[in-house]
Design a protein around this motif. Sequence first.
Motif, PDB file in Angstrom:
ATOM      1  N   PRO A  30       1.011  -0.700  -0.033  1.00 51.39           N
ATOM      2  CA  PRO A  30      -0.288   0.009  -0.167  1.00 51.39           C
ATOM      3  C   PRO A  30       1.048   1.214   0.049  1.00 51.39           C
ATOM      4  O   PRO A  30       0.615   2.367   0.843  1.00 51.39           O
ATOM      5  N   LYS A  31       2.052   1.786  -0.742  1.00 49.05           N
ATOM      6  CA  LYS A  31       3.157   2.640  -1.506  1.00 49.05           C
ATOM      7  C   LYS A  31       2.770   2.891  -3.137  1.00 49.05           C
ATOM      8  O   LYS A  31       2.283   2.496  -3.492  1.00 49.05           O
ATOM      9  N   SER A  32       3.598   4.210  -2.870  1.00 47.01           N
ATOM     10  CA  SER A  32       3.078   4.795  -4.674  1.00 47.01           C
ATOM     11  C   SER A  32       4.453   3.258  -5.201  1.00 47.01           C
ATOM     12  O   SER A  32       4.676   2.456  -5.144  1.00 47.01           O
ATOM     13  N   ILE A  33       3.148   3.672  -6.196  1.00 48.67           N
ATOM     14  CA  ILE A  33       4.668   2.976  -7.498  1.00 48.67           C
ATOM     15  C   ILE A  33       5.930   3.180  -6.999  1.00 48.67           C
ATOM     16  O   ILE A  33       6.604   2.595  -7.030  1.00 48.67           O
ATOM     17  N   TYR A  34       6.560   3.916  -7.205  1.00 45.10           N
ATOM     18  CA  TYR A  34       8.130   4.502  -6.803  1.00 45.10           C
ATOM     19  C   TYR A  34       8.403   3.539  -6.084  1.00 45.10           C
ATOM     20  O   TYR A  34       8.952   3.065  -5.746  1.00 45.10           O
ATOM     21  N   GLU A  35       7.377   3.708  -4.473  1.00 43.30           N
ATOM     22  CA  GLU A  35       7.769   3.099  -3.141  1.00 43.30           C
ATOM     23  C   GLU A  35       8.320   1.366  -3.253  1.00 43.30           C
ATOM     24  O   GLU A  35       9.070   1.242  -2.419  1.00 43.30           O
ATOM     25  N   ASN A  36       6.909   0.786  -3.985  1.00 39.71           N
ATOM     26  CA  ASN A  36       6.627   0.188  -4.502  1.00 39.71           C
ATOM     27  C   ASN A  36       7.975  -0.426  -4.896  1.00 39.71           C
ATOM     28  O   ASN A  36       8.773  -1.809  -4.789  1.00 39.71           O
ATOM     29  N   ILE A  37       8.431  -0.387  -5.979  1.00 39.60           N
ATOM     30  CA  ILE A  37      10.674  -0.310  -6.386  1.00 39.60           C
ATOM     31  C   ILE A  37      11.054  -0.268  -5.656  1.00 39.60           C
ATOM     32  O   ILE A  37      11.983  -1.460  -5.529  1.00 39.60           O
ATOM     33  N   ALA A  38      11.238   0.549  -5.381  1.00 38.28           N
ATOM     34  CA  ALA A  38      12.598   0.859  -4.618  1.00 38.28           C
ATOM     35  C   ALA A  38      12.274   0.388  -3.155  1.00 38.28           C
ATOM     36  O   ALA A  38      13.808   0.299  -2.090  1.00 38.28           O
ATOM     37  N   TYR A  39      11.214   0.158  -2.155  1.00 42.80           N
ATOM     38  CA  TYR A  39      11.348  -1.441  -0.807  1.00 42.80           C
ATOM     39  C   TYR A  39      12.441  -1.910  -1.462  1.00 42.80           C
ATOM     40  O   TYR A  39      13.636  -1.584  -0.418  1.00 42.80           O
ATOM     41  N   GLY A  40      12.880  -3.393  -2.507  1.00 42.00           N
ATOM     42  CA  GLY A  40      13.932  -3.854  -2.497  1.00 42.00           C
ATOM     43  C   GLY A  40      15.230  -3.260  -2.336  1.00 42.00           C
ATOM     44  O   GLY A  40      15.805  -3.813  -1.372  1.00 42.00           O
ATOM     45  N   LYS A  97      12.364  -9.648   8.959  1.00 39.15           N
ATOM     46  CA  LYS A  97      10.744 -10.110   9.768  1.00 39.15           C
ATOM     47  C   LYS A  97      11.113  -8.513  10.465  1.00 39.15           C
ATOM     48  O   LYS A  97       9.696  -7.932  10.340  1.00 39.15           O
ATOM     49  N   GLY A  98      11.696  -7.623  10.489  1.00 41.99           N
ATOM     50  CA  GLY A  98      11.601  -6.088  11.047  1.00 41.99           C
ATOM     51  C   GLY A  98      11.290  -5.575  10.405  1.00 41.99           C
ATOM     52  O   GLY A  98      10.859  -4.545  10.062  1.00 41.99           O
ATOM     53  N   GLU A  99      12.143  -5.236   9.158  1.00 46.34           N
ATOM     54  CA  GLU A  99      11.584  -4.489   8.077  1.00 46.34           C
ATOM     55  C   GLU A  99      10.377  -4.950   7.459  1.00 46.34           C
ATOM     56  O   GLU A  99      10.182  -3.681   7.238  1.00 46.34           O
ATOM     57  N   THR A 100       9.893  -6.122   7.334  1.00 47.88           N
ATOM     58  CA  THR A 100       8.731  -5.736   6.906  1.00 47.88           C
ATOM     59  C   THR A 100       7.553  -5.309   7.851  1.00 47.88           C
ATOM     60  O   THR A 100       6.912  -4.837   8.050  1.00 47.88           O
ATOM     61  N   ILE A 101       7.474  -6.234   9.125  1.00 48.66           N
ATOM     62  CA  ILE A 101       6.777  -4.941  10.465  1.00 48.66           C
ATOM     63  C   ILE A 101       7.511  -3.005   9.697  1.00 48.66           C
ATOM     64  O   ILE A 101       5.871  -2.867   9.862  1.00 48.66           O
ATOM     65  N   ARG A 102       8.288  -2.947  10.094  1.00 50.36           N
ATOM     66  CA  ARG A 102       8.465  -1.730   9.952  1.00 50.36           C
ATOM     67  C   ARG A 102       8.003  -0.394   8.703  1.00 50.36           C
ATOM     68  O   ARG A 102       7.040   0.257   8.746  1.00 50.36           O
TER      69      ARG A 102
END
Lengths: 271, 456
Positions: free
Chosen positions: A117-127, B350-355
């Motif tokens: 549940p984030k922006s398109i940009y943040e979805n990609i940038a997450y990893g 797990k921590g990153e997923t939670i945060r």
Amino acid sequence: MNMMSEAAVEKALDKNMSDAPLKMIGKDVSVYYGEKRALFDVNLNVRKNTVTALIGPSGCGKSTFLRTLNRMNDTIDGCRITGKITLDNADIYDPSVDVVELRARVGMVFQKPNPFPKSIYENIAYGPRIHGLAKTKADMDRIVESSLQRAGLWNEAKDRLQEPGTGLSGGQQQRLCIARAVAVSPEVILMDEPCSALDPIATAKVEELIHELRTNFTIVIVTHSMQQAARVSQRTAMFHLGNLVEENDTDKMFTNPDDQRTQDYIMGRFG
Amino acid sequence: MSGYLIAFLALAALSMAYLGNSRAKATHNGAAGKIHSRPIYHGLNVAIWTAVPAFVLLLVWLVFQSSIVNHLVLSGIPGSENLDASASSILMSEVRQVASGNLFKEPSPEVKAAADHFKSLQGIAAYLMAAAVAVAAAIGAFFGLKVIGSRYRARHSVELSVTLFMMFSSLLAILITLGIVFSLVFEAFHFFTKVPFTEFLFGLRWEPQIAMRADQVAGQGAFGVIPVLYGTFLISAIAMIVAVPTGILSAIFLTEYSHPRFRAVVKPLLEILAGVPTVVYGFFAVLTVAPAIRDLGIALGFEASPNSALAAGAVMGVMIIPFISSLSDDAFAAVPRAMREGSYALGATKGETIRKVLLPAALPGIVGGVLLALSRAVGETMIVVMAAGLIAKLTVNPLDAVTTVTVQIVTLLIGDAEFDNPKTLAAFALGLVLFIVTLILNLIALHTVRKYREKY
């Protein structure tokens, strides 16, 4: 290579499919959910830069096997795995292996598109962000752009990068999830029925994408659709009741399978 | 009398339901396969026709009976035409006391006559009422039984009645709320005719102990709400500082880390905390926490009063932990498994997923829980009455005593209350302030939850 046409390259690749080096090796893999045994001594290898399709009727263990390849089953209570699975000849269930690192190398795309549940940009940038792949904002922008481009979503999404990913259509969401998986530069991408929630047009786009991703990644895909397996894969493995029935080149599998059960399933006589 | 009538109506409705049911069955047997409504609906329909109009008549009768009887009695007393409203109501209540035999002194002959008149009128009214209700029930039952037929749409009529009843029930809650608000506003308005609105809203001094009698020794009185409101916010803030981290962290532990068996034991235990009566928390605050905090404060060289804001706030925080942890727990559990797996599949810990995934996705639920807990804290009375102070003070020292809106309302209304005195009326103004504050908090909570609800 530059001199060869794309079609010629593909042909050459397909021809050598049976000789491609092994990326992952599964040896006597069994999976138990509590008391119930879901997989029986499966021996299945995944070849480099190849699309391997896992087919079989519902509940045959194909998704279970897929999830053993990046230890996704670890998150399920009461799940136990025996046997050995290697990635580049290193046992991925060895106690010294960091499961987080493994999943960065073996990415996964799920049946139902599950953008955050984030922006398109943040979805990609997450990893890339959690793995520290980008040092500067410009680096991150580059990763986001190239990932979206590889997933064929850049043209549709470039003007709405800050909008929520959940606002995209189902097919776009699934391509966003593929882009998200690609962004951490994994070596293997696992796909668990990636098109089952999509309409035919979106399915065609994702299939085309799988085709293109093969040059850079090793792909294992679970599918319920025989046609899809035939269209996208070079190798096919048929599961039934937790056993691996047959593993073969896709062409051979769909024209002249070695096992009678495969023949029956492909002809629609059970399953 | 009306109690017997209600019992009679219930009995009549029950027997009519049975009668209607069996008659509809008989009709059904006569015209097989063509009946519109099943027999039970015909029975219910007759029962509704029997009981509901008669019951409504009974209620209306009861509403008007006393004023009509009063009017008749008063007009029988010589010289009563000249009395004003309050004097005649005092006279009437004297008559009623005499009629029911509560004699404080020998009544005057007029009052005695009026009391006899009152008694006889009441007896007549009761008989009339019983007769009217019985007739209404009989007419209703007759009509209900008459319409039974294979094509009569009894089901529709029963469903309509049920719908109307549900609508009435929901309206009732709204009307009662409106009534409460109205009575608050009315009395608060009364207060503002005696104390200027701006003085109340912006005044920095709260000393409501003014004289109730002319010869009483008391202060001049000051009705500035700011220090009282400030005390409420200070104590609520302390409570939130205690409860929010504890609640959210315990929710995270229970949903993400703990063994299911541990969770099955601990979660109900946490919810028991919500069932502890607040007066027990009050004991705990005043007997255990407050002295401990005072001793600690003095040992550390601070000035500490026996009733500190910290003690009341901390215990209140413990009280609201279950609200936050339980609602946050639900919010975390509601985040789809696919979100977690999506994050793990990218190599997140797990921590990153939670945060980064669970917390943002569960935020609306958490915020809802926090705001609900906050409005509980703002409106909480018993703990602060027992453990917080009475003197309104503008202080930032949590070891000092402060007072809260609820404490002041309680102290203003305890003991001799005179409802045209600003001291007593101030309680209603405070109540209104409290009501508005919690209303705003609830609106914010609703808005937040709605705005972010469909994020995943």
